[in-house]
Design an enzyme around this catalytic site. Structure first.
Site: not given
Length: 352
Positions: A15, A46, A97-100, A102, A146, A196
Site C-alpha cells: 500500500h 481465453s 492470490a495477490g500475484l498480479s 491483471s 505491478d 481499497y
C-alpha cells in the site's frame, strides 16, 4: 506471434505504491501467454475460461477482455491506429492470490501490440499504458508497481522501485538455502474494492490536513497535526513501511535473509493494526507460521481482505508443515488454502 508476461510478488512495501513510496517486487515464474494474429474484427479468446469475446468496435465488455481493450484504447490515445486483431490468452497465474494476473495481461497485451505493429514502445511506455488502462478503462485506481515488475524484472533480482520518481535498481535475491512461497487464503471479502478506495481517500485527506503534497515530505513532527485516530494510523503505516523497504534492501545486499523475515512480520502487524486491511484468514496463517521452526517470515500480500500470504522459509521446512497448516485452516474456516512455490523470472518477452 507469441509473448509472455510474468506475474509478480512484492517482498515488502504494501500500500505504498500509490503513496509515492518504495516497493520491492520481483517477477515470478508464472505467466500470461498471449498469441496475436490479424483478424477482420477484434476477437479475444481465453483458453482458461474457454470464452471468446468478439467486438466490431472497442467498447466495454465488463469481462476480462476489458484489460486488453483498455490497453488498445490507451495506445490509440498516443496517436496510433490499431487494426483489428485476434488475441488468444493463456495463463497459469492464480487469480486473486495477490500475484498480479491483471497487470501481466495488460503488459503482455501492450508489448504484443507494440511488437506486432512495429510501434517500438519503450518498456516505460508499456508500463504507463498498462497502468492507465486499468485506471481509466477498467476502473481500478491502482499504483504502478505491478505493471513495472511485469515489464522490467530480471531473474534472480528484486526491483527496488521509487514510485514517486520511477527510479529503480536491481537488488540481488541471494536466496540460496531459502525458499519463497505464497499461500492463497482462497477468500476474497466483499470489502476489498470499496475499502481499497477508502484507504486511498484517507491517505489523500491526511496529506491535506498535514499540508504536504507527498508522503515523502511528511515528517514524524507532521503526525501531530492528525490528532490521533484513523488517519494517524494510516500515515504511520506508510512511513514505517517505507523504512522497512529500505532496511530490507540493505539486508538483501548484506545477505541477511533472517533479518528480512522480521521485517515481513512487522509489515503484517502494521497492515493488520494500522492500515487495517488484513482479515481473520490471513492473520491466522501468519500467526500459525510464526510459531514454526524454519519459517523466517510471513506477511499478507496484495490489497488485503483475503488474497495471499508470502512466506520465506529455510529449504525443506515449509513442506513439513504444509499439511498441518492446511488441516488447521480447514477446521477453522471450512476452506483449504493453496500453496505456490515461487521462483524469480525475467520480465515480458517474446516466446521464440
Amino acid at each position: 506471434m507469441k509473448v509472455k508476461a510474468p506475474g509478480r510478488v512484492n517482498l515488502i512495501g504494501e500500500h505504498t505504491d500509490y503513496n509515492d513510496g518504495f516497493v520491492l517486487p520481483f517477477a515470478i515464474d508464472r505467466y500470461v501467454e498471449l498469441e496475436i494474429e490479424e483478424s477482420d474484427k477484434f476477437c479475444f479468446y481465453s483458453n482458461n475460461l474457454n470464452e471468446e469475446v468478439k467486438l466490431s468496435s472497442l467498447q466495454k465488455t465488463n469481462s476480462w477482455a476489458d484489460y486488453i481493450v483498455g490497453v488498445i484504447k490507451e495506445i490509440e490515445k498516443r496517436g496510433y491506429k490499431i487494426q483489428p486483431v485476434k488475441i488468444k490468452v493463456d495463463s497459469n497465474i492464480p487469480i486473486g492470490a495477490g500475484l498480479s494476473s491483471s497487470a501481466a495481461l495488460e503488459v503482455a497485451s501492450a508489448y504484443a501490440i507494440s511488437e506486432y505493429f512495429g510501434l517500438n514502445l519503450s518498456k516505460i511506455d508499456i508500463v504507463k499504458i498498462s497502468r492507465e488502462a486499468e485506471a481509466n478503462f477498467v476502473g481500478v485506481n491502482c499504483g504502478i508497481m505491478d505493471q513495472f515488475a511485469s515489464a522490467f524484472s530480471k531473474k534472480d533480482y528484486a526491483i527496488f522501485l521509487d514510485t514517486m520518481t520511477l527510479d529503480f535498481q536491481f537488488v540481488p535475491l541471494n536466496l540460496k538455502g531459502y525458499e519463497i512461497f505464497v499461500i492463497d487464503s482462497n477468500v476474497k471479502h466483499e470489502l476489498s474494492s470499496s475499502e481499497y478506495n477508502l484507504r486511498r481517500q484517507e491517505c489523500e485527506s491526511a496529506l491535506e490536513i498535514i499540508g504536504k503534497d507527498s508522503f515523502r515530505n511528511v515528517t514524524r513532527e507532521d503526525l501531530k497535526l492528525l490528532n490521533g485516530g484513523t488517519l494517524l494510523k494510516r500515515v504511520q503505516h506508510i512511513l514505517e513501511e517505507n523504512e522497512r523497504v529500505l532496511k530490507t534492501v540493505k539486508a538483501l545486499k548484506e545477505n541477511e535473509i533472517e533479518r528480512i523475515g522480521e521485517y515481513l512480520y512487522q509489515s503484517h502487524e502494521s497492515l493488520r493494526y494500522l492500515y487495517e486491511v488484513s482479515c481473520d484468514e490471513t492473520d491466522f496463517i501468519v500467526d500459525f507460521l510464526k510459531e514454526k521452526d524454519g519459517i523466517i517470515g510471513a506477511r499478507m500480500v496484495g490489497g488485503g481482505f483475503g488474497g495471499g500470504v508470502i512466506v520465506i522459509s529455510k529449504e525443506g521446512s515449509f513442506e513439513s508443515i504444509e499439511k498441518l497448516l492446511e488441516n488447521e485452516y480447514y477446521s477453522r474456516f471450512g476452506i483449504r488454502p493453496t500453496f505456490y512455490k515461487l521462483n524469480s523470472s525475467d520480465g515480458v518477452t517474446k516466446i521464440k
